[in-house]
Design a protein around this motif. Structure first.
Motif, PDB file in Angstrom:
ATOM      1  N   PHE A   1      37.179  50.291  45.273  1.00 30.12           N
ATOM      2  CA  PHE A   1      38.657  50.056  45.302  1.00 30.12           C
ATOM      3  C   PHE A   1      38.474  48.370  44.549  1.00 30.12           C
ATOM      4  O   PHE A   1      38.829  48.882  43.597  1.00 30.12           O
ATOM      5  N   GLU A   2      38.601  47.566  44.885  1.00 26.28           N
ATOM      6  CA  GLU A   2      38.824  45.642  44.521  1.00 26.28           C
ATOM      7  C   GLU A   2      38.029  46.669  42.858  1.00 26.28           C
ATOM      8  O   GLU A   2      38.965  45.872  41.891  1.00 26.28           O
ATOM      9  N   ALA A   3      36.929  47.217  42.329  1.00 24.97           N
ATOM     10  CA  ALA A   3      35.806  47.173  41.407  1.00 24.97           C
ATOM     11  C   ALA A   3      37.626  47.949  40.161  1.00 24.97           C
ATOM     12  O   ALA A   3      37.299  47.533  39.193  1.00 24.97           O
ATOM     13  N   LEU A   4      38.112  48.816  40.537  1.00 25.05           N
ATOM     14  CA  LEU A   4      38.806  49.590  39.904  1.00 25.05           C
ATOM     15  C   LEU A   4      40.598  48.483  39.925  1.00 25.05           C
ATOM     16  O   LEU A   4      40.974  49.417  38.979  1.00 25.05           O
ATOM     17  N   VAL A   5      40.897  48.037  41.197  1.00 17.08           N
ATOM     18  CA  VAL A   5      42.138  46.585  40.622  1.00 17.08           C
ATOM     19  C   VAL A   5      41.979  46.081  39.735  1.00 17.08           C
ATOM     20  O   VAL A   5      42.305  45.571  39.065  1.00 17.08           O
ATOM     21  N   THR A   6      40.702  44.951  39.763  1.00 21.43           N
ATOM     22  CA  THR A   6      39.616  44.838  38.719  1.00 21.43           C
ATOM     23  C   THR A   6      39.588  45.353  37.541  1.00 21.43           C
ATOM     24  O   THR A   6      40.286  44.559  35.994  1.00 21.43           O
ATOM     25  N   ARG A   7      39.701  46.336  36.986  1.00 20.77           N
ATOM     26  CA  ARG A   7      39.350  46.901  36.206  1.00 20.77           C
ATOM     27  C   ARG A   7      40.593  46.862  34.910  1.00 20.77           C
ATOM     28  O   ARG A   7      40.760  46.347  33.882  1.00 20.77           O
TER      29      ARG A   7
ATOM     30  N   HIS B   1      55.940  42.180  50.778  1.00 19.30           N
ATOM     31  CA  HIS B   1      56.174  39.868  51.249  1.00 19.30           C
ATOM     32  C   HIS B   1      56.777  40.146  49.612  1.00 19.30           C
ATOM     33  O   HIS B   1      56.813  41.302  48.777  1.00 19.30           O
ATOM     34  N   THR B   2      57.088  39.082  49.346  1.00 18.83           N
ATOM     35  CA  THR B   2      57.079  38.729  48.157  1.00 18.83           C
ATOM     36  C   THR B   2      56.093  38.086  47.471  1.00 18.83           C
ATOM     37  O   THR B   2      55.378  37.222  48.228  1.00 18.83           O
ATOM     38  N   GLY B   3      56.889  37.382  46.415  1.00 20.76           N
ATOM     39  CA  GLY B   3      55.824  36.354  45.665  1.00 20.76           C
ATOM     40  C   GLY B   3      55.031  36.669  44.611  1.00 20.76           C
ATOM     41  O   GLY B   3      54.503  37.677  44.392  1.00 20.76           O
ATOM     42  N   PRO B   4      53.472  35.807  44.542  1.00 28.15           N
ATOM     43  CA  PRO B   4      52.683  36.356  43.385  1.00 28.15           C
ATOM     44  C   PRO B   4      51.768  37.220  43.595  1.00 28.15           C
ATOM     45  O   PRO B   4      51.552  38.176  43.239  1.00 28.15           O
ATOM     46  N   LEU B   5      51.385  37.497  45.181  1.00 26.12           N
ATOM     47  CA  LEU B   5      50.977  38.559  45.868  1.00 26.12           C
ATOM     48  C   LEU B   5      51.475  39.817  45.139  1.00 26.12           C
ATOM     49  O   LEU B   5      51.113  41.187  45.789  1.00 26.12           O
ATOM     50  N   ALA B   6      52.617  39.815  46.079  1.00 28.06           N
ATOM     51  CA  ALA B   6      52.999  41.244  45.812  1.00 28.06           C
ATOM     52  C   ALA B   6      53.556  41.367  45.037  1.00 28.06           C
ATOM     53  O   ALA B   6      53.968  43.027  44.222  1.00 28.06           O
ATOM     54  N   VAL B   7      53.737  40.696  43.685  1.00 26.34           N
ATOM     55  CA  VAL B   7      53.829  41.189  42.663  1.00 26.34           C
ATOM     56  C   VAL B   7      52.692  42.076  41.805  1.00 26.34           C
ATOM     57  O   VAL B   7      52.606  42.826  40.908  1.00 26.34           O
ATOM     58  N   ALA B   8      51.427  41.364  42.356  1.00 26.37           N
ATOM     59  CA  ALA B   8      49.815  42.143  41.967  1.00 26.37           C
ATOM     60  C   ALA B   8      50.061  43.449  42.945  1.00 26.37           C
ATOM     61  O   ALA B   8      49.268  44.454  41.977  1.00 26.37           O
TER      62      ALA B   8
ATOM     63  N   THR C   1      43.527  37.613  40.838  1.00 31.11           N
ATOM     64  CA  THR C   1      42.654  36.463  41.143  1.00 31.11           C
ATOM     65  C   THR C   1      42.235  37.333  42.513  1.00 31.11           C
ATOM     66  O   THR C   1      42.446  38.160  42.892  1.00 31.11           O
ATOM     67  N   ALA C   2      41.226  36.845  42.947  1.00 35.55           N
ATOM     68  CA  ALA C   2      40.801  37.402  44.475  1.00 35.55           C
ATOM     69  C   ALA C   2      41.331  37.693  45.200  1.00 35.55           C
ATOM     70  O   ALA C   2      41.503  39.158  45.767  1.00 35.55           O
ATOM     71  N   ALA C   3      42.217  36.616  46.035  1.00 35.29           N
ATOM     72  CA  ALA C   3      43.940  36.939  46.471  1.00 35.29           C
ATOM     73  C   ALA C   3      44.350  38.381  46.537  1.00 35.29           C
ATOM     74  O   ALA C   3      44.917  38.894  47.396  1.00 35.29           O
ATOM     75  N   GLN C   4      44.634  38.355  45.309  1.00 36.58           N
ATOM     76  CA  GLN C   4      45.227  39.586  44.797  1.00 36.58           C
ATOM     77  C   GLN C   4      45.016  40.626  44.593  1.00 36.58           C
ATOM     78  O   GLN C   4      45.403  41.640  45.006  1.00 36.58           O
ATOM     79  N   VAL C   5      43.150  40.960  44.083  1.00 32.74           N
ATOM     80  CA  VAL C   5      42.414  42.124  44.598  1.00 32.74           C
ATOM     81  C   VAL C   5      43.460  42.214  45.909  1.00 32.74           C
ATOM     82  O   VAL C   5      43.018  43.690  46.502  1.00 32.74           O
TER      83      VAL C   5
END
Length: 124
Positions: A55-61, A6-13, A67-71
């Motif tokens: 893992f989501e807490a690690l990503v957020t850290r 995928h490309t775009g803002p999500l993939a950039v995350a 954003t929630a979608a990126q996490v």
């Protein structure tokens, strides 16, 4: 189809996560298993892997502005077997895929960071 295509803002995350992880490991001067152990999880969690919430807490850290979608995207990217547990092997595999995708990118600094992290993880 792999999530990494995928490309775009999500993939950039995903790329941002691996760059932030590489930076944190370098700053802390630790390996990925040592870094996960330092998260303060119990021994069982270290052996079985990180639960999605951990893992989501690690990503957020590592990506406080994500954003929630990126996490969620980064979590799906790494939890390839979708068993709700993220192991260091899954992180390494997702990283390898990101390096492969990055080789087609013109962003040399991102590719260099991904390659450094991949090399460090391969030693663990």
């Amino acid at each position: 189809e792999l999530v990494t295509r995928h490309t775009g803002p999500l993939a950039v995350a995903g790329t941002q996560f691996f760059r932030a992880l590489e930076r944190q490991l370098r700053l802390d001067r630790v390996s990925l298993p040592e870094f996960i152990a330092a998260l303060g999880l119990d021994d069982e969690a270290e052996q079985r892997g990180l639960e999605v919430a951990e893992f989501e807490a690690l990503v957020t850290r590592l990506l406080p502005e994500a954003t929630a979608a990126q996490v969620e995207f980064v979590t799906a990217l790494v939890d390839a077997d979708d068993n709700q547990l993220i192991t260091t092997q899954e992180i390494f595999t997702a990283l390898q895929q990101a390096v492969h995708q990055g080789q087609r990118s013109e962003d040399a600094s991102t590719l260099a960071a991904l390659n450094r992290l991949s090399g460090a993880l391969a030693k663990d």
